[in-house]
Design a protein around this motif. Structure first.
Motif, PDB file in Angstrom:
ATOM      1  N   GLY A 197       0.793  -1.231   0.000  1.00  0.00           N
ATOM      2  CA  GLY A 197       0.000   0.000   0.000  1.00  0.00           C
ATOM      3  C   GLY A 197       0.820   1.273   0.000  1.00  0.00           C
ATOM      4  O   GLY A 197       0.283   2.345  -0.226  1.00  0.00           O
ATOM      5  N   GLY A 198       2.118   1.189   0.273  1.00  0.00           N
ATOM      6  CA  GLY A 198       2.957   2.380   0.340  1.00  0.00           C
ATOM      7  C   GLY A 198       3.914   2.310   1.513  1.00  0.00           C
ATOM      8  O   GLY A 198       3.584   1.758   2.563  1.00  0.00           O
ATOM      9  N   ALA A 199       5.099   2.866   1.336  1.00  0.00           N
ATOM     10  CA  ALA A 199       6.128   2.800   2.377  1.00  0.00           C
ATOM     11  C   ALA A 199       5.765   3.703   3.561  1.00  0.00           C
ATOM     12  O   ALA A 199       5.171   4.770   3.391  1.00  0.00           O
ATOM     13  N   THR A 200       6.138   3.252   4.741  1.00  0.00           N
ATOM     14  CA  THR A 200       5.951   4.042   5.956  1.00  0.00           C
ATOM     15  C   THR A 200       7.227   3.955   6.788  1.00  0.00           C
ATOM     16  O   THR A 200       8.004   3.011   6.658  1.00  0.00           O
ATOM     17  N   GLY A 201       7.428   4.933   7.641  1.00  0.00           N
ATOM     18  CA  GLY A 201       8.619   4.919   8.478  1.00  0.00           C
ATOM     19  C   GLY A 201       8.430   5.776   9.719  1.00  0.00           C
ATOM     20  O   GLY A 201       7.462   6.551   9.827  1.00  0.00           O
ATOM     21  N   TYR A 202       9.351   5.591  10.648  1.00  0.00           N
ATOM     22  CA  TYR A 202       9.325   6.353  11.897  1.00  0.00           C
ATOM     23  C   TYR A 202      10.767   6.607  12.320  1.00  0.00           C
ATOM     24  O   TYR A 202      11.615   5.715  12.247  1.00  0.00           O
ATOM     25  N   ILE A 203      11.032   7.830  12.739  1.00  0.00           N
ATOM     26  CA  ILE A 203      12.366   8.171  13.232  1.00  0.00           C
ATOM     27  C   ILE A 203      12.217   9.191  14.362  1.00  0.00           C
ATOM     28  O   ILE A 203      11.368  10.088  14.299  1.00  0.00           O
ATOM     29  N   SER A 204      12.996   9.014  15.407  1.00  0.00           N
ATOM     30  CA  SER A 204      13.015   9.986  16.503  1.00  0.00           C
ATOM     31  C   SER A 204      14.453  10.431  16.726  1.00  0.00           C
ATOM     32  O   SER A 204      15.378   9.613  16.691  1.00  0.00           O
ATOM     33  N   VAL A 205      14.627  11.715  16.942  1.00  0.00           N
ATOM     34  CA  VAL A 205      15.951  12.304  17.138  1.00  0.00           C
ATOM     35  C   VAL A 205      15.892  13.278  18.304  1.00  0.00           C
ATOM     36  O   VAL A 205      14.809  13.741  18.693  1.00  0.00           O
ATOM     37  N   ARG A 206      17.048  13.559  18.855  1.00  0.00           N
ATOM     38  CA  ARG A 206      17.175  14.613  19.867  1.00  0.00           C
ATOM     39  C   ARG A 206      18.068  15.710  19.297  1.00  0.00           C
ATOM     40  O   ARG A 206      19.134  15.428  18.751  1.00  0.00           O
ATOM     41  N   VAL A 207      17.595  16.949  19.443  1.00  0.00           N
ATOM     42  CA  VAL A 207      18.344  18.107  18.961  1.00  0.00           C
ATOM     43  C   VAL A 207      18.412  19.145  20.067  1.00  0.00           C
ATOM     44  O   VAL A 207      17.538  19.167  20.957  1.00  0.00           O
ATOM     45  N   PRO A 208      19.409  20.011  20.059  1.00  0.00           N
ATOM     46  CA  PRO A 208      19.475  21.082  21.072  1.00  0.00           C
ATOM     47  C   PRO A 208      18.202  21.924  21.064  1.00  0.00           C
ATOM     48  O   PRO A 208      17.728  22.326  19.991  1.00  0.00           O
ATOM     49  N   THR A 209      17.646  22.166  22.233  1.00  0.00           N
ATOM     50  CA  THR A 209      16.400  22.920  22.331  1.00  0.00           C
ATOM     51  C   THR A 209      16.536  24.316  21.715  1.00  0.00           C
ATOM     52  O   THR A 209      15.584  24.834  21.115  1.00  0.00           O
ATOM     53  N   ALA A 210      17.702  24.889  21.833  1.00  0.00           N
ATOM     54  CA  ALA A 210      17.914  26.239  21.288  1.00  0.00           C
ATOM     55  C   ALA A 210      17.799  26.258  19.763  1.00  0.00           C
ATOM     56  O   ALA A 210      17.521  27.304  19.168  1.00  0.00           O
ATOM     57  N   LYS A 211      18.013  25.092  19.119  1.00  0.00           N
ATOM     58  CA  LYS A 211      17.964  25.027  17.657  1.00  0.00           C
ATOM     59  C   LYS A 211      16.722  24.297  17.164  1.00  0.00           C
ATOM     60  O   LYS A 211      16.649  23.924  15.988  1.00  0.00           O
ATOM     61  N   LEU A 212      15.743  24.071  18.036  1.00  0.00           N
ATOM     62  CA  LEU A 212      14.566  23.285  17.669  1.00  0.00           C
ATOM     63  C   LEU A 212      13.755  23.945  16.555  1.00  0.00           C
ATOM     64  O   LEU A 212      13.364  23.281  15.589  1.00  0.00           O
ATOM     65  N   ASP A 213      13.484  25.232  16.654  1.00  0.00           N
ATOM     66  CA  ASP A 213      12.662  25.913  15.649  1.00  0.00           C
ATOM     67  C   ASP A 213      13.284  25.828  14.258  1.00  0.00           C
ATOM     68  O   ASP A 213      12.589  25.554  13.271  1.00  0.00           O
ATOM     69  N   ALA A 214      14.590  26.073  14.182  1.00  0.00           N
ATOM     70  CA  ALA A 214      15.264  26.001  12.882  1.00  0.00           C
ATOM     71  C   ALA A 214      15.238  24.572  12.336  1.00  0.00           C
ATOM     72  O   ALA A 214      15.058  24.359  11.128  1.00  0.00           O
ATOM     73  N   PHE A 215      15.397  23.594  13.219  1.00  0.00           N
ATOM     74  CA  PHE A 215      15.380  22.194  12.788  1.00  0.00           C
ATOM     75  C   PHE A 215      14.001  21.806  12.263  1.00  0.00           C
ATOM     76  O   PHE A 215      13.889  21.140  11.224  1.00  0.00           O
TER      77      PHE A 215
END
Length: 294
Positions: free
Chosen positions: A114-132
């Motif tokens: 039916g179509g590819a699906t995926g999941y990924i979780s990452v941690r990034v600096p909170t100060a750079k969250l909006d830009a990420f």
């Protein structure tokens, strides 16, 4: 009923055939595979459909003694993205996270018909969250859902610091008593007390470090799919003709696959039911011979 009594052997052979392959046939007939996502479903407070964003209220204390800029808040972001290529997008997310000083927590992908699906979780600096997050939005064909939630842990962090200060003073007091101890029994008892206090200090330092790490970085969980219907979200408009059409087409294909599967099973088991059918017809003719005309 009279026919069954007069054809007991035929009925018995039919029951044997049904028992031989009936269970296997029904287990594979019209089987519909379910898609498992490694990511948890969103809570009821999330708004969906299109580029939506729901920022949950931050629970916890509003202690006025701690300035707003110094408060400790853990932030978690959940995204559902419609993409062209799940594998490439997942790699790009990992690369972007590492480029801002973050790291990948876990990742998974499925490639059903039916179509590819995926999941990924990452941690990034909170100060750079909006830009990420802005970068992630550019990787998607469409942002189906977005949810940002925060938890204020300032009180917990402040309490740990206070307890550490108290325990440190307590340890210093015991160390002073240890220096004044005059016999072995006193030394052993004071040392035991120091060891117990040190264990509590180590435990609290671990908790403090954990809170510092989780507030310094933000967890970003992303669901990816090439088909919007595979993403975990609830549409704002439940009745949508285009979605119903896609679902009907998939159901039709599933039914056709089920019929094909049934035909294959019947053909394979013909080595049992064809001889049995021949025997049934043979004994039926013997039991009911044709009447010759007078």
């Amino acid at each position: 009923m009279n026919w069954i009594k007069s054809h007991k052997l035929s009925v018995f052979l039919l029951l044997v055939i049904v028992l031989l392959f009936g269970k296997s046939l029904t287990s594979s007939l019209f089987g519909i595979s379910t898609l498992k996502m490694s990511a948890p479903l969103y809570n009821d407070s999330v708004s969906y459909e299109g580029l939506s964003r729901s920022i949950l209220p931050i629970p916890g204390s509003t202690n006025p003694e701690v300035p707003l800029s110094q408060r400790k808040v853990t932030v978690q972001t959940d995204l559902s993205l419609l993409v062209k290529n799940v594998r490439e997008t997942s790699k790009s997310i990992k690369t972007q996270a590492e480029s801002v000083g973050g790291f990948m927590v876990n990742s998974s992908a499925d490639y059903p018909e039916g179509g590819a699906t995926g999941y990924i979780s990452v941690r990034v600096p909170t100060a750079k969250l909006d830009a990420f997050l802005e970068t992630l939005r550019t990787l998607a064909v469409r942002v189906v859902s977005e949810n940002i939630s925060g938890t204020d842990v300032t009180d917990q962090y402040t309490d740990i610091e206070s307890r550490l200060t108290t325990l440190t003073h307590t340890k210093a007091t015991f160390e002073e008593i240890l220096r004044q101890a005059k016999n072995v029994d006193e030394i052993l008892r004071v040392q035991q007390s120091i060891f117990q206090v040190q264990d509590q200090i180590d435990s609290l330092k671990g908790q403090k470090n954990y809170l510092e790490d989780t507030t310094a970085t933000s967890l970003v969980s992303v669901n990816l799919a090439t088909d919007e219907l595979s993403l975990p979200y609830a549409p704002a408009q439940p009745w949508r003709p285009s979605v119903i059409f896609k679902t009907a087409v998939r159901s039709l294909l599933t039914t056709l696959r089920g019929l094909g599967t049934a035909a294959i099973w019947i053909g394979v088991y013909s080595v049992f039911w064809l001889p049995a059918l021949a025997l049934i017809r043979y004994f039926s003719k013997r039991a009911n011979p044709p009447h010759k005309p007078a």
